[in-house]
Design a protein around this motif. Sequence first.
Motif, PDB file in Angstrom:
ATOM      1  N   PRO A 189       8.973   3.031  -3.561  1.00  0.00           N
ATOM      2  CA  PRO A 189       9.388   1.929  -2.687  1.00  0.00           C
ATOM      3  C   PRO A 189       8.745   2.015  -1.289  1.00  0.00           C
ATOM      4  CG  PRO A 189      11.293   2.900  -3.783  1.00  0.00           C
ATOM      5  CD  PRO A 189      10.132   3.802  -4.068  1.00  0.00           C
ATOM      6  N   GLN A 190       8.565   3.257  -0.797  1.00  0.00           N
ATOM      7  CA  GLN A 190       7.957   3.414   0.527  1.00  0.00           C
ATOM      8  C   GLN A 190       6.472   3.045   0.494  1.00  0.00           C
ATOM      9  OE1 GLN A 190       9.676   4.448   3.558  1.00  0.00           O
ATOM     10  NE2 GLN A 190       7.837   3.356   4.158  1.00  0.00           N
ATOM     11  N   VAL A 191       5.782   3.472  -0.559  1.00  0.00           N
ATOM     12  CA  VAL A 191       4.355   3.132  -0.702  1.00  0.00           C
ATOM     13  C   VAL A 191       4.192   1.608  -0.744  1.00  0.00           C
ATOM     14  CG1 VAL A 191       2.375   3.196  -2.290  1.00  0.00           C
ATOM     15  CG2 VAL A 191       3.667   5.294  -1.823  1.00  0.00           C
ATOM     16  N   LEU A 192       5.021   0.930  -1.539  1.00  0.00           N
ATOM     17  CA  LEU A 192       4.915  -0.524  -1.690  1.00  0.00           C
ATOM     18  C   LEU A 192       5.257  -1.247  -0.384  1.00  0.00           C
ATOM     19  CD1 LEU A 192       6.477  -1.010  -5.249  1.00  0.00           C
ATOM     20  CD2 LEU A 192       4.048  -0.986  -4.613  1.00  0.00           C
ATOM     21  N   LYS A 193       6.306  -0.774   0.284  1.00  0.00           N
ATOM     22  CA  LYS A 193       6.724  -1.409   1.548  1.00  0.00           C
ATOM     23  C   LYS A 193       5.632  -1.277   2.606  1.00  0.00           C
ATOM     24  CE  LYS A 193      10.325  -1.079   5.149  1.00  0.00           C
ATOM     25  NZ  LYS A 193      10.836  -2.435   5.257  1.00  0.00           N
ATOM     26  N   THR A 194       5.094  -0.064   2.754  1.00  0.00           N
ATOM     27  CA  THR A 194       4.071   0.169   3.784  1.00  0.00           C
ATOM     28  C   THR A 194       2.793  -0.591   3.452  1.00  0.00           C
ATOM     29  OG1 THR A 194       5.010   2.371   4.131  1.00  0.00           O
ATOM     30  CG2 THR A 194       2.837   1.962   5.071  1.00  0.00           C
ATOM     31  N   TRP A 195       2.428  -0.612   2.172  1.00  0.00           N
ATOM     32  CA  TRP A 195       1.258  -1.343   1.701  1.00  0.00           C
ATOM     33  C   TRP A 195       1.371  -2.833   2.047  1.00  0.00           C
ATOM     34  CZ3 TRP A 195      -3.143   0.418  -0.743  1.00  0.00           C
ATOM     35  CH2 TRP A 195      -3.972  -0.546  -1.319  1.00  0.00           C
ATOM     36  N   LYS A 196       2.555  -3.389   1.824  1.00  0.00           N
ATOM     37  CA  LYS A 196       2.788  -4.824   1.997  1.00  0.00           C
ATOM     38  C   LYS A 196       2.876  -5.196   3.477  1.00  0.00           C
ATOM     39  CE  LYS A 196       6.699  -6.742   0.813  1.00  0.00           C
ATOM     40  NZ  LYS A 196       7.934  -6.954   0.000  1.00  0.00           N
ATOM     41  N   ILE A 255      -1.213   8.968  -0.907  1.00  0.00           N
ATOM     42  CA  ILE A 255      -1.361   7.555  -0.520  1.00  0.00           C
ATOM     43  C   ILE A 255      -0.574   7.277   0.767  1.00  0.00           C
ATOM     44  CG2 ILE A 255      -0.808   5.165  -1.183  1.00  0.00           C
ATOM     45  CD1 ILE A 255      -1.279   6.058  -4.140  1.00  0.00           C
ATOM     46  N   MET A 256       0.664   7.823   0.861  1.00  0.00           N
ATOM     47  CA  MET A 256       1.491   7.592   2.062  1.00  0.00           C
ATOM     48  C   MET A 256       0.870   8.219   3.310  1.00  0.00           C
ATOM     49  SD  MET A 256       3.861   5.471   2.084  1.00  0.00           S
ATOM     50  CE  MET A 256       4.344   5.895   3.773  1.00  0.00           C
ATOM     51  N   ILE A 257       0.267   9.396   3.172  1.00  0.00           N
ATOM     52  CA  ILE A 257      -0.401  10.032   4.321  1.00  0.00           C
ATOM     53  C   ILE A 257      -1.556   9.136   4.776  1.00  0.00           C
ATOM     54  CG2 ILE A 257      -1.824  12.003   5.042  1.00  0.00           C
ATOM     55  CD1 ILE A 257      -0.004  13.741   3.174  1.00  0.00           C
ATOM     56  N   PHE A 258      -2.317   8.622   3.820  1.00  0.00           N
ATOM     57  CA  PHE A 258      -3.430   7.718   4.127  1.00  0.00           C
ATOM     58  C   PHE A 258      -2.911   6.449   4.822  1.00  0.00           C
ATOM     59  CE2 PHE A 258      -5.853   3.967   2.748  1.00  0.00           C
ATOM     60  CZ  PHE A 258      -7.100   4.254   3.283  1.00  0.00           C
ATOM     61  N   LEU A 259      -1.844   5.842   4.278  1.00  0.00           N
ATOM     62  CA  LEU A 259      -1.296   4.606   4.844  1.00  0.00           C
ATOM     63  C   LEU A 259      -0.714   4.840   6.242  1.00  0.00           C
ATOM     64  CD1 LEU A 259       0.500   3.022   1.734  1.00  0.00           C
ATOM     65  CD2 LEU A 259      -1.658   2.276   2.780  1.00  0.00           C
ATOM     66  N   LYS A 260      -0.045   5.987   6.417  1.00  0.00           N
ATOM     67  CA  LYS A 260       0.557   6.309   7.722  1.00  0.00           C
ATOM     68  C   LYS A 260      -0.539   6.461   8.781  1.00  0.00           C
ATOM     69  CE  LYS A 260       3.310   7.937  10.938  1.00  0.00           C
ATOM     70  NZ  LYS A 260       4.245   7.099  11.683  1.00  0.00           N
ATOM     71  N   LEU A 261      -1.635   7.152   8.417  1.00  0.00           N
ATOM     72  CA  LEU A 261      -2.727   7.355   9.368  1.00  0.00           C
ATOM     73  C   LEU A 261      -3.449   6.037   9.647  1.00  0.00           C
ATOM     74  CD1 LEU A 261      -4.099  10.773   8.076  1.00  0.00           C
ATOM     75  CD2 LEU A 261      -2.659  10.360  10.082  1.00  0.00           C
TER      76      LEU A 261
END
Lengths: 84, 84
Positions: free
Chosen positions: A21-28, A75-81
């Motif tokens: 859910p966090q990956v999808l939320k941050t992606w969106k 993926i989350m580390i990449f999205l956060k950065l």
Amino acid sequence: MTAADILGYAAGALTAFTFLPQVLKTWKEKSAKDVALNMFIIAFINEIMWLVYGIMINNWIIIATNAVMLAMSGIMIFLKLKYK
Amino acid sequence: MTAADILGYAAGALTAFTFLPQVLKTWKEKSAKDVALNMFIIAFINEIMWLVYGIMINNWIIIATNAVMLAMSGIMIFLKLKYK
């Protein structure tokens, strides 16, 4: 297979998708200001440990669960950065 | 105790504190807009499953790890609902 086994497998399967859910939320939303980078760095390192442990004791549930989580943490580390 | 045992215990101990950076960040910054509520709801339900599993197989590492994570997920659900 005992009731405990079934519960263990079900718990392991659900664990693998905790971060989804966090990956999808941050992606969106393309925003990760409030997300703690350290949570996913700890998780990433931790899942490497679990993965090696799973390989050492030859447990495919542990290997599969943590391979999925390792990918999602990465993926989350990449999205956060990317989105800060 | 084998090398695999030691790695497993270390991995379990680290797992327990995965959510701590997020709890501390949200607590301090009073903002959780970018945090996915569903991640912590999944984790909360999942940790109850792990806790019951740990009790069924009488494994104190699983019980202790998931008791800590259950508490942290509960705190994060509270913080997310409070700070949105």
